[in-house]
Design a protein around this motif. Structure first.
Motif, PDB file in Angstrom:
ATOM      1  N   GLY A  18      40.727  33.866  31.584  1.00  0.00           N
ATOM      2  CA  GLY A  18      39.384  34.198  31.144  1.00  0.00           C
ATOM      3  C   GLY A  18      39.172  35.696  31.058  1.00  0.00           C
ATOM      4  O   GLY A  18      39.601  36.444  31.939  1.00  0.00           O
ATOM      5  N   ILE A  19      38.525  36.125  29.983  1.00  0.00           N
ATOM      6  CA  ILE A  19      38.156  37.538  29.827  1.00  0.00           C
ATOM      7  C   ILE A  19      36.752  37.619  29.243  1.00  0.00           C
ATOM      8  O   ILE A  19      36.302  36.728  28.525  1.00  0.00           O
ATOM      9  N   CYS A  30      37.101  30.821  33.035  1.00  0.00           N
ATOM     10  CA  CYS A  30      35.725  31.303  32.893  1.00  0.00           C
ATOM     11  C   CYS A  30      34.833  30.762  33.998  1.00  0.00           C
ATOM     12  O   CYS A  30      33.793  31.365  34.314  1.00  0.00           O
ATOM     13  N   SER A  31      35.224  29.648  34.612  1.00  0.00           N
ATOM     14  CA  SER A  31      34.426  29.132  35.725  1.00  0.00           C
ATOM     15  C   SER A  31      34.528  30.035  36.949  1.00  0.00           C
ATOM     16  O   SER A  31      33.687  29.963  37.849  1.00  0.00           O
ATOM     17  N   HIS A  32      35.553  30.902  36.993  1.00  0.00           N
ATOM     18  CA  HIS A  32      35.709  31.851  38.086  1.00  0.00           C
ATOM     19  C   HIS A  32      35.054  33.198  37.786  1.00  0.00           C
ATOM     20  O   HIS A  32      35.051  34.091  38.638  1.00  0.00           O
ATOM     21  N   ALA A  33      34.541  33.372  36.581  1.00  0.00           N
ATOM     22  CA  ALA A  33      33.904  34.638  36.225  1.00  0.00           C
ATOM     23  C   ALA A  33      32.557  34.769  36.923  1.00  0.00           C
ATOM     24  O   ALA A  33      31.920  33.763  37.255  1.00  0.00           O
ATOM     25  N   CYS A  40      32.305  34.924  27.972  1.00  0.00           N
ATOM     26  CA  CYS A  40      33.653  34.751  28.517  1.00  0.00           C
ATOM     27  C   CYS A  40      34.485  33.897  27.568  1.00  0.00           C
ATOM     28  O   CYS A  40      34.018  32.882  27.040  1.00  0.00           O
ATOM     29  N   LEU A  41      35.738  34.318  27.345  1.00  0.00           N
ATOM     30  CA  LEU A  41      36.661  33.614  26.458  1.00  0.00           C
ATOM     31  C   LEU A  41      37.921  33.242  27.225  1.00  0.00           C
ATOM     32  O   LEU A  41      38.397  34.005  28.066  1.00  0.00           O
ATOM     33  N   MET A  42      38.468  32.093  26.921  1.00  0.00           N
ATOM     34  CA  MET A  42      39.792  31.724  27.433  1.00  0.00           C
ATOM     35  C   MET A  42      40.816  32.096  26.357  1.00  0.00           C
ATOM     36  O   MET A  42      40.701  31.662  25.204  1.00  0.00           O
TER      37      MET A  42
END
Length: 382
Positions: A18-19, A30-33, A40-42
């Protein structure tokens, strides 16, 4: 006829990460962002083997394509602009046009030093037409090679004049890949995997921050590669021993710059197609494109110059940004440029532009192309 070398990219089914665009961070998903994390993009996961250009498409290769695709010099497909000439733009003009030249020779490399620099005036449609010419061309030879742990394929192809269909059916403005084997413009995930995913587990979650070195996410530009120093009249890299290395404008240092030795210095520093005064011109246009591959720092898969030099198109279509023209087709770009700082080389630097923005191609001489290959190209098969 041109020769291109690709790097083989394996490890199919690698994990995505994720970024958030242009944020100096990476997430397992993205669930950890952090919440909220807008946009957020994978990215980076690819579930098949493929190949990607070891180098960017050079001016010499692009000129060969121009003279094949437009032998009469009428430019019906808008593959060339006068601002690309050395007379209109002495510092950045890569290609000259002669209306009186014989058929198949209207376009020429402006000065010999440009032949091995990245072509820098691409939009996506130009990139797609180049790929279609490769796709429709005749495969003359194919050779596998190894360099340590890196694996390459070198193709020699007789280019085709057919540019409007092939891998991309350009009657459709939102053209996507029409075939499952052949030359392509890399997707965003293919590009990112080749540049950042380390199959040996290095970096963070197996991803590097830069295409040149693992870096440290969250430290700004402290672990960025070293900037190139260029020969002032040839654009060759003179500090290749100073690894890791990339052509970009490091903070507090001069941008990597050169101008053909055949050009008078005053013309190089003042003449431009936009009528900018010397002060504004010097501020906006500092970095130059360096000779492909000479920075010498490889990505985890053995590509060169995915960090710095020219930013490169992908074929990934994305939504228009807030306030952007949603009636146009927008595509992702990646890679950073010699005129900008290290953040543009970050994994998270997923830029976007309309695929046919004329202002961008006329004023931004750092727009490059890197080709890819999907499937297995065989003789007698496109």
């Amino acid at each position: 006829m041109i020769t291109v070398t690709t790097a083989k990219v394996g490890a199919p089914g690698n994990p995505s990460v994720g970024i958030t665009p242009f944020k100096d961070a990476i997430y397992r998903s993205c669930s950890h962002a952090p919440k909220p994390s807008r946009g957020c993009l994978m990215v980076g996961g690819v579930n098949y083997r493929y190949e990607i250009g070891q180098l960017e498409v050079t001016v010499g290769q692009w000129v060969a394509f121009l003279n094949t695709a437009d032998p009469r010099g009428v430019d019906r497909r808008h593959l060339y602009d006068a601002t690309e000439s050395s007379s209109m733009w002495p510092k950045y003009g890569q290609i000259n046009f002669s209306a009186t030249a014989r058929s198949g020779s209207h376009y020429s490399v402006a000065y010999p030093e440009w032949a091995d620099k990245p072509y820098g005036a691409a939009n996506f449609l130009r990139a797609a037409r180049f790929v279609n010419s490769l796709y429709n061309g005749r495969l003359i030879s194919k050779r596998d090679s190894n360099d340590g742990r890196f694996h390459y394929v070198t193709y020699t192809i007789e280019l085709s004049r057919q540019t409007e269909r092939g891998m991309y059916e350009l009657t459709r403005p939102d053209a996507t890949r029409a075939h499952n084997s052949g030359f392509v413009v890399p997707s965003q995930n293919e590009w990112i995997k080749a540049a950042y995913y380390d199959p040996s587990g290095g970096g963070t979650y197996s991803y590097w921050k830069y295409p040149t070195n693992p870096g440290v996410f969250g430290d700004g530009e402290q672990t960025a590669p070293n900037p190139t120093v260029l020969n002032p009249t040839t654009g060759d890299v003179t500090n290749a021993a100073n690894q890791p290395l990339a052509s970009y404008h490091a903070s507090g240092q001069p941008a990597p710059s050169w101008c053909p030795g055949q050009v008078q210095p005053v013309d190089c520093s003042t003449v431009n197609p936009f009528g900018l005064d010397p002060s504004a011109y010097a501020s906006l246009y500092q970095g130059s494109l360096s000779t492909v591959g000479q920075a010498g720092t490889r990505s985890p898969w053995g590509t060169l110059d995915q960090g710095g030099n020219a930013v490169e198109w992908t074929d990934t279509i994305t939504a228009a940004p807030a306030g952007g023209d949603s009636g146009r087709v927008w595509r992702r770009l990646h890679g950073g440029i010699s005129n900008s700082s290290a953040y543009q080389m970050w994994l998270s630097a997923v830029g976007l532009q309309p695929q046919d923005n004329p202002f961008f191609t006329l004023t931004y001489p750092w727009l490059g192309i890197r080709i890819g290959v999907i499937g297995d190209l065989k003789f007698g098969q496109r």
